[in-house]
Design a protein around this motif. Sequence first.
Motif: not given
Length: 125
Positions: A12-17, A24-26, A32-34, A55-58
């Motif tokens: 998830a860190d890699a995609f979010y960056k 589409q990375c979000v 992944l968070c779900k 936290t990231r999904l929030c």
Amino acid sequence: AVDVHYYLIRLADAFYKQRDKYTQCVDYTIKLCKRDIDLLPALFELKGCSNPLITRLCVIYEKQGKIEDAIELCDLAEKYGFTDNKFTPFSCRKIKLQKKLSATESNTWMQQYMQELRHNFMDTH
């Protein structure tokens, strides 16, 4: 389950960056968070630890205006004993989100009221 949890964090860190580069990375990050949330019952040994994917999904939900969904995540995280970060409980994030939601609702109500006043004024003049 714990190994999968840590793998999901890295992924998830890699995609979010890359979110600014590839929209589409979000969406991938959200999935992944779900997936990690599905693992919560099996992550009992991490109780008291932070859960960066919640936290990231929030944060994502807050940015998307899905404040109620972010508040529900805070409740879920607290139910399973996770913290927002090492020192802060999710209740602190929840309070901030509730204030933001109240402000948004008040602003929406005021906008509707002003629109109705303008409409009534235009009808009478």
